[in-house]
Design a protein around this motif. Structure first.
Motif, mmCIF file in Angstrom:
data_model
loop_
_atom_site.group_PDB
_atom_site.id
_atom_site.type_symbol
_atom_site.label_atom_id
_atom_site.label_comp_id
_atom_site.label_asym_id
_atom_site.label_seq_id
_atom_site.Cartn_x
_atom_site.Cartn_y
_atom_site.Cartn_z
ATOM 1 N N LEU A 13 12.698 5.456 71.333
ATOM 2 C CA LEU A 13 11.409 5.827 71.554
ATOM 3 C C LEU A 13 11.010 7.169 71.885
ATOM 4 C CD1 LEU A 13 10.387 2.603 73.559
ATOM 5 C CD2 LEU A 13 9.742 2.951 71.289
ATOM 6 N N VAL A 14 10.097 7.502 71.511
ATOM 7 C CA VAL A 14 9.487 9.131 71.567
ATOM 8 C C VAL A 14 9.371 9.140 73.037
ATOM 9 C CG1 VAL A 14 7.792 10.925 71.096
ATOM 10 C CG2 VAL A 14 8.639 9.231 69.357
ATOM 11 N N GLU A 15 8.776 8.359 73.763
ATOM 12 C CA GLU A 15 8.495 8.550 75.203
ATOM 13 C C GLU A 15 9.866 8.849 76.010
ATOM 14 O OE1 GLU A 15 7.393 5.626 73.204
ATOM 15 O OE2 GLU A 15 5.246 5.931 73.618
ATOM 16 N N MET A 16 10.939 8.065 75.625
ATOM 17 C CA MET A 16 12.110 8.618 76.365
ATOM 18 C C MET A 16 12.364 10.051 76.016
ATOM 19 S SD MET A 16 14.487 7.285 78.171
ATOM 20 C CE MET A 16 15.811 6.693 78.655
ATOM 21 N N VAL A 17 12.201 10.437 74.926
ATOM 22 C CA VAL A 17 12.440 11.852 74.732
ATOM 23 C C VAL A 17 11.745 12.719 75.403
ATOM 24 C CG1 VAL A 17 12.486 13.819 72.887
ATOM 25 C CG2 VAL A 17 13.232 11.513 72.091
ATOM 26 N N GLU A 18 10.426 12.476 75.637
ATOM 27 C CA GLU A 18 9.532 13.097 76.470
ATOM 28 C C GLU A 18 9.949 13.175 77.990
ATOM 29 O OE1 GLU A 18 6.678 14.507 75.619
ATOM 30 O OE2 GLU A 18 6.239 14.132 73.661
ATOM 31 N N VAL A 19 10.400 12.046 78.429
ATOM 32 C CA VAL A 19 11.024 12.033 79.887
ATOM 33 C C VAL A 19 12.424 12.732 80.031
ATOM 34 C CG1 VAL A 19 11.813 10.480 81.396
ATOM 35 C CG2 VAL A 19 9.849 9.562 80.309
ATOM 36 N N ILE A 20 13.136 12.282 78.990
ATOM 37 C CA ILE A 20 14.482 13.253 79.127
ATOM 38 C C ILE A 20 14.184 14.784 79.177
ATOM 39 C CG2 ILE A 20 16.549 13.860 77.737
ATOM 40 C CD1 ILE A 20 16.548 11.018 77.154
ATOM 41 N N ALA A 21 13.350 15.136 78.363
ATOM 42 C CA ALA A 21 13.050 16.771 78.192
ATOM 43 C C ALA A 21 12.295 17.278 79.649
ATOM 44 C CB ALA A 21 11.849 16.830 77.095
ATOM 45 N N ALA A 22 11.467 16.538 79.961
ATOM 46 C CA ALA A 22 10.833 16.839 81.321
ATOM 47 C C ALA A 22 12.115 16.938 82.483
ATOM 48 C CB ALA A 22 9.949 15.612 81.855
ATOM 49 N N ARG A 23 12.974 16.083 82.565
ATOM 50 C CA ARG A 23 14.197 15.896 83.469
ATOM 51 C C ARG A 23 14.914 17.093 83.297
ATOM 52 N NH1 ARG A 23 19.289 15.395 83.951
ATOM 53 N NH2 ARG A 23 20.193 14.615 85.791
ATOM 54 N N ARG A 24 15.296 17.533 81.787
ATOM 55 C CA ARG A 24 15.940 18.660 81.650
ATOM 56 C C ARG A 24 15.275 20.097 81.726
ATOM 57 N NH1 ARG A 24 19.191 22.009 82.399
ATOM 58 N NH2 ARG A 24 20.519 22.784 80.677
ATOM 59 N N ILE A 46 3.208 9.375 80.061
ATOM 60 C CA ILE A 46 4.381 10.206 80.750
ATOM 61 C C ILE A 46 4.148 10.730 81.952
ATOM 62 C CG2 ILE A 46 6.733 11.371 80.440
ATOM 63 C CD1 ILE A 46 6.587 8.345 79.050
ATOM 64 N N ILE A 47 3.230 11.810 81.691
ATOM 65 C CA ILE A 47 2.683 12.687 82.566
ATOM 66 C C ILE A 47 2.096 11.858 84.077
ATOM 67 C CG2 ILE A 47 1.184 14.507 83.443
ATOM 68 C CD1 ILE A 47 3.611 15.341 81.965
ATOM 69 N N ASN A 48 1.467 10.573 83.663
ATOM 70 C CA ASN A 48 0.694 9.827 84.699
ATOM 71 C C ASN A 48 2.006 9.152 85.314
ATOM 72 O OD1 ASN A 48 -1.751 10.662 84.174
ATOM 73 N ND2 ASN A 48 -2.197 9.096 82.921
ATOM 74 N N ALA A 49 2.856 8.745 84.680
ATOM 75 C CA ALA A 49 4.137 8.088 85.258
ATOM 76 C C ALA A 49 4.766 9.096 86.106
ATOM 77 C CB ALA A 49 5.248 7.376 84.235
ATOM 78 N N ILE A 50 5.060 10.117 85.892
ATOM 79 C CA ILE A 50 5.715 10.950 86.565
ATOM 80 C C ILE A 50 5.010 11.357 87.918
ATOM 81 C CG2 ILE A 50 6.475 13.508 86.842
ATOM 82 C CD1 ILE A 50 7.367 13.694 83.875
ATOM 83 N N LEU A 51 3.659 11.380 87.722
ATOM 84 C CA LEU A 51 2.945 11.650 88.846
ATOM 85 C C LEU A 51 2.653 10.148 89.891
ATOM 86 C CD1 LEU A 51 0.065 13.561 87.190
ATOM 87 C CD2 LEU A 51 1.661 14.666 88.875
ATOM 88 N N GLY A 52 3.051 9.461 89.501
ATOM 89 C CA GLY A 52 3.473 8.083 90.067
ATOM 90 C C GLY A 52 2.419 6.998 89.742
ATOM 91 N N ASP A 53 1.612 7.146 88.822
ATOM 92 C CA ASP A 53 0.801 6.078 88.143
ATOM 93 C C ASP A 53 1.514 4.949 87.662
ATOM 94 O OD1 ASP A 53 -1.913 7.885 86.653
ATOM 95 O OD2 ASP A 53 -1.390 7.410 88.798
#
Length: 125
Positions: A13-24, A46-53
Motif C-alpha cells: 500500500l502507498v500509505e505504508m510508503v508514506e509512513v516509512i518516508a516520514a520515519r526516514r 497519515i498526517i492525522n495518524a502521526i498526530l494521534g488521530d
C-alpha cells in the motif's frame, strides 16, 4: 540544509510508503543533529495518524510507533498536512528515487529540483 532521496521498496500500500518516508525523514534529521523539525506530508490520513488521530492501520503501527518515539528527540517538532502542489520539491525528489537508490545533498540544492525549489520560494513570499 540537507536533502535525502531514497528508494523505498514498494510495499502493498502507498500509505505504508508514506509512513516509512516520514520515519526516514525524522531519522535523517536526528542523524544530522537537527533540534527543530517541520515534517510535512501530502497524505492527510497519515498526517492525522502521526498526530494521534485514531486510524486502524495495524500493519504499519510499529512504524507509526517509531515515529512517535522520535518526537522527544527534538525540542520543537511540527507535523503538517500540505497538498502535493505545496511541496513540489518533495514530489520531485520522490520521483528521483525511482532512478537513484540513495542520494544526499548537504547545504546545496539538487540540480534537477532547482526549478521547483525556486517556485516554492516564490509561493512563500
Amino acid at each position: 540544509m540537507a536533502t535525502l532521496s531514497q528508494q523505498i521498496p514498494l510495499p502493498a500500500l502507498v500509505e505504508m510508503v508514506e509512513v516509512i518516508a516520514a520515519r526516514r525523514a525524522l531519522v535523517f534529521a536526528k542523524e544530522l543533529g537537527f533540534d527543530k523539525v517541520v515534517m510535512e506530508g501530502d497524505s492527510e490520513p497519515i498526517i492525522n495518524a502521526i498526530l494521534g488521530d485514531h486510524m486502524d492501520y495495524a500493519y504499519m503501527g510499529h512504524v507509526m510507533q517509531d515515529i512517535k518515539f522520535m518526537f522527544p528527540s527534538f525540542s520543537i517538532i511540527s507535523v503538517k498536512h500540505i497538498h502535493r502542489e505545496g511541496n513540489c520539491v518533495a514530489h520531485k525528489l520522490a520521483r528521483r528515487a525511482i532512478r537513484s537508490h540513495f542520494l544526499v545533498w548537504m547545504e546545496s540544492i539538487p540540480p534537477n529540483v532547482l526549478d521547483v525549489y525556486q517556485l516554492d520560494l516564490l509561493r512563500l513570499q
